[in-house]
Design a protein around this motif. Sequence first.
Motif, PDB file in Angstrom:
ATOM      1  N   THR A 115       0.847  -1.194   0.000  1.00 14.46           N
ATOM      2  CA  THR A 115       0.000   0.000   0.000  1.00 14.46           C
ATOM      3  C   THR A 115       0.879   1.240   0.000  1.00 14.46           C
ATOM      4  N   LEU A 116       0.286   2.359  -0.395  1.00 13.47           N
ATOM      5  CA  LEU A 116       0.964   3.655  -0.357  1.00 13.47           C
ATOM      6  C   LEU A 116      -0.028   4.705   0.115  1.00 13.47           C
ATOM      7  N   LEU A 117       0.280   5.375   1.219  1.00 10.98           N
ATOM      8  CA  LEU A 117      -0.531   6.512   1.659  1.00 10.98           C
ATOM      9  C   LEU A 117       0.103   7.767   1.090  1.00 10.98           C
ATOM     10  N   ARG A 118      -0.711   8.541   0.359  1.00 15.99           N
ATOM     11  CA  ARG A 118      -0.187   9.716  -0.335  1.00 15.99           C
ATOM     12  C   ARG A 118      -1.073  10.919  -0.037  1.00 15.99           C
ATOM     13  N   ARG A 119      -0.516  12.086  -0.249  1.00 15.56           N
ATOM     14  CA  ARG A 119      -1.307  13.311  -0.236  1.00 15.56           C
ATOM     15  C   ARG A 119      -0.644  14.308  -1.168  1.00 15.56           C
ATOM     16  N   SER A 120      -1.379  15.336  -1.547  1.00 19.48           N
ATOM     17  CA  SER A 120      -0.837  16.396  -2.389  1.00 19.48           C
ATOM     18  C   SER A 120      -0.934  17.711  -1.631  1.00 19.48           C
ATOM     19  N   ALA A 121      -0.301  18.737  -2.181  1.00 17.91           N
ATOM     20  CA  ALA A 121      -0.324  20.043  -1.511  1.00 17.91           C
ATOM     21  C   ALA A 121      -1.753  20.559  -1.375  1.00 17.91           C
ATOM     22  N   ASP A 122      -2.550  20.373  -2.417  1.00 20.75           N
ATOM     23  CA  ASP A 122      -3.968  20.737  -2.380  1.00 20.75           C
ATOM     24  C   ASP A 122      -4.680  19.929  -3.455  1.00 20.75           C
ATOM     25  N   ASP A 123      -5.996  20.134  -3.577  1.00 22.29           N
ATOM     26  CA  ASP A 123      -6.779  19.326  -4.510  1.00 22.29           C
ATOM     27  C   ASP A 123      -6.483  19.640  -5.973  1.00 22.29           C
ATOM     28  N   THR A 124      -5.843  20.764  -6.247  1.00 20.07           N
ATOM     29  CA  THR A 124      -5.537  21.119  -7.636  1.00 20.07           C
ATOM     30  C   THR A 124      -4.146  20.661  -8.045  1.00 20.07           C
ATOM     31  N   ARG A 129       2.688  13.310  -2.860  1.00 19.61           N
ATOM     32  CA  ARG A 129       3.770  13.124  -1.900  1.00 19.61           C
ATOM     33  C   ARG A 129       3.482  11.832  -1.159  1.00 19.61           C
ATOM     34  N   VAL A 130       4.380  10.870  -1.278  1.00 17.44           N
ATOM     35  CA  VAL A 130       4.217   9.598  -0.589  1.00 17.44           C
ATOM     36  C   VAL A 130       4.579   9.796   0.877  1.00 17.44           C
ATOM     37  N   ILE A 131       3.680   9.401   1.774  1.00 22.69           N
ATOM     38  CA  ILE A 131       3.896   9.606   3.207  1.00 22.69           C
ATOM     39  C   ILE A 131       4.412   8.338   3.870  1.00 22.69           C
ATOM     40  N   VAL A 132       3.728   7.240   3.636  1.00 19.57           N
ATOM     41  CA  VAL A 132       4.036   5.974   4.304  1.00 19.57           C
ATOM     42  C   VAL A 132       3.795   4.826   3.336  1.00 19.57           C
ATOM     43  N   PHE A 162      -9.463   4.999   1.614  1.00 18.91           N
ATOM     44  CA  PHE A 162     -10.187   4.263   0.574  1.00 18.91           C
ATOM     45  C   PHE A 162      -9.297   4.058  -0.643  1.00 18.91           C
ATOM     46  N   ASP A 163      -8.644   5.128  -1.070  1.00 17.61           N
ATOM     47  CA  ASP A 163      -7.827   5.098  -2.279  1.00 17.61           C
ATOM     48  C   ASP A 163      -6.626   4.166  -2.120  1.00 17.61           C
ATOM     49  N   ALA A 164      -6.066   4.112  -0.908  1.00 13.83           N
ATOM     50  CA  ALA A 164      -4.864   3.308  -0.682  1.00 13.83           C
ATOM     51  C   ALA A 164      -5.168   1.860  -0.318  1.00 13.83           C
ATOM     52  N   GLY A 165      -6.431   1.559  -0.025  1.00 10.18           N
ATOM     53  CA  GLY A 165      -6.764   0.211   0.404  1.00 10.18           C
ATOM     54  C   GLY A 165      -6.371  -0.062   1.841  1.00 10.18           C
ATOM     55  N   ILE A 166      -6.449   0.984   2.680  1.00 14.76           N
ATOM     56  CA  ILE A 166      -6.070   0.892   4.094  1.00 14.76           C
ATOM     57  C   ILE A 166      -7.329   0.962   4.960  1.00 14.76           C
ATOM     58  N   THR A 167      -7.395   0.153   6.001  1.00  9.89           N
ATOM     59  CA  THR A 167      -8.555   0.123   6.889  1.00  9.89           C
ATOM     60  C   THR A 167      -8.487   1.278   7.889  1.00  9.89           C
ATOM     61  N   PRO A 168      -9.492   2.166   7.905  1.00 11.26           N
ATOM     62  CA  PRO A 168      -9.454   3.297   8.849  1.00 11.26           C
ATOM     63  C   PRO A 168     -10.007   2.936  10.225  1.00 11.26           C
ATOM     64  N   ILE A 212      -1.515  -4.826  17.240  1.00  9.52           N
ATOM     65  CA  ILE A 212      -0.670  -6.012  17.177  1.00  9.52           C
ATOM     66  C   ILE A 212      -0.909  -6.771  15.870  1.00  9.52           C
ATOM     67  N   GLY A 213       0.202  -7.068  15.189  1.00  6.55           N
ATOM     68  CA  GLY A 213       0.113  -7.804  13.934  1.00  6.55           C
ATOM     69  C   GLY A 213      -0.164  -6.940  12.726  1.00  6.55           C
ATOM     70  N   HIS A 214      -0.189  -5.615  12.920  1.00  4.67           N
ATOM     71  CA  HIS A 214      -0.484  -4.685  11.815  1.00  4.67           C
ATOM     72  C   HIS A 214       0.568  -3.582  11.761  1.00  4.67           C
ATOM     73  N   THR A 215       0.583  -2.893  10.631  1.00  9.06           N
ATOM     74  CA  THR A 215       1.350  -1.658  10.499  1.00  9.06           C
ATOM     75  C   THR A 215       0.339  -0.533  10.372  1.00  9.06           C
ATOM     76  N   THR A 216       0.295   0.353  11.362  1.00  6.49           N
ATOM     77  CA  THR A 216      -0.750   1.369  11.465  1.00  6.49           C
ATOM     78  C   THR A 216      -0.131   2.755  11.377  1.00  6.49           C
ATOM     79  N   VAL A 217      -0.639   3.582  10.479  1.00  6.46           N
ATOM     80  CA  VAL A 217      -0.164   4.953  10.351  1.00  6.46           C
ATOM     81  C   VAL A 217      -1.141   5.873  11.078  1.00  6.46           C
ATOM     82  N   THR A 218      -0.613   6.795  11.872  1.00  8.84           N
ATOM     83  CA  THR A 218      -1.457   7.758  12.567  1.00  8.84           C
ATOM     84  C   THR A 218      -1.550   9.040  11.752  1.00  8.84           C
ATOM     85  N   VAL A 219      -2.739   9.610  11.686  1.00  5.13           N
ATOM     86  CA  VAL A 219      -2.940  10.907  11.037  1.00  5.13           C
ATOM     87  C   VAL A 219      -3.855  11.727  11.925  1.00  5.13           C
ATOM     88  N   GLY A 220      -3.742  13.039  11.798  1.00  6.03           N
ATOM     89  CA  GLY A 220      -4.609  13.884  12.603  1.00  6.03           C
ATOM     90  C   GLY A 220      -4.157  15.323  12.589  1.00  6.03           C
TER      91      GLY A 220
END
Length: 351
Positions: A115-124, A129-132, A162-168, A212-220
């Motif tokens: 998986t790849l968690l990404r974001r951009s500077a803004d919606d345009t 930018r790959v984060i994790v 949703f886009d990265a296929g990661i469980t929130p 436990i047993g997962h790789t979890t990224v924190t955001v906030g």
Amino acid sequence: MTWWSNDDDDDDDEESQYDESSVRVRPNPKGNKPRTKIRPEYADAVPGRILTVDRGRFTVLVDEDTPGERAITASRARELGKTAIVTGDRVGLVGDTSGAEGSLSRVVKIIPRTTLLRRSADDTDAVERVIVANADQMLIVVAAANPEPRARLIDRYLVAAFDAGITPILFITKTDLADPAEFLSEFDCLDLTVITGQRDELPLDELKALLIGHTTVTVGHSGVGKSTLVNALVPGTDRAIGRVNVVTGRGRHTSSSTLGLRVHDDEGRSGWIIDTPGVRSFGLGHVDPANVLKSFARMAIPSSVPPPDGIPLSQAHDWEIVDRVLAGELGSSGIARIESLQKLVGSLSDS
């Protein structure tokens, strides 16, 4: 002319002027081998996990879960070019992987990511930018108050998941300052795991059971208590803790780097949590709008009413998803969520 000559000798004389066998070739002044496009496969590269990135240097864990486990420092190999190497990446290393003081190895390959968690500077901005890398869970940390929770920002995190296929997973902090029930009701339509905690009483056992047993990224949002949570889950981490501005109600950025840490439970089992810097915005310019509604439908709590034509919401077309949710299939919270997602999809489509 002699008896062994023939008419072809004239042709040989003409070709001899193109003979280059006697040409003198000067040796390479640098004494190195000519460059080649063939790159080594590095079959003997040592596997490792990227823990953090700091100004072109990578802290990498090698020989994980063995008596020889150690953190080493590495640099990027030239053949990787500008390919992003981020926390959570599994990589191959060559060179000095002893971990001795002053040693330096090289990252020569990136193992294919799950998986790849990404974001951009803004919606345009379509530049992502790959984060994790390789996270399978996203812990969305939100404060019940100070700073106030923002449903639209959570929607953005959900879309990125949703886009990265990661469980929130949704974690509400500071519930001793305000009751989060009304805010949480906005997400009743989604099958989200929700955990709550107070400033001085964090549900560590409950959280560890999920990690436990997962790789979890924190955001906030900045100031919601992510670093406080990480310090409690992994004692001795000492991530910087910020304060919320009493005038603006906004948190101050404290953690400036993304850091992977191992979490242990009382039984000795482990998982990974990746702490990321707090953000006030989360651009989605990289997201394919076609994936958003489908992912939302897959996470929606099934209606107790039989679906039209026997087709569940997760298998409906985009326009059918919208029509059925607006018709009340997921209740008032479903209508609020679909309208918010529609606005996000609209902003992405216009960019």
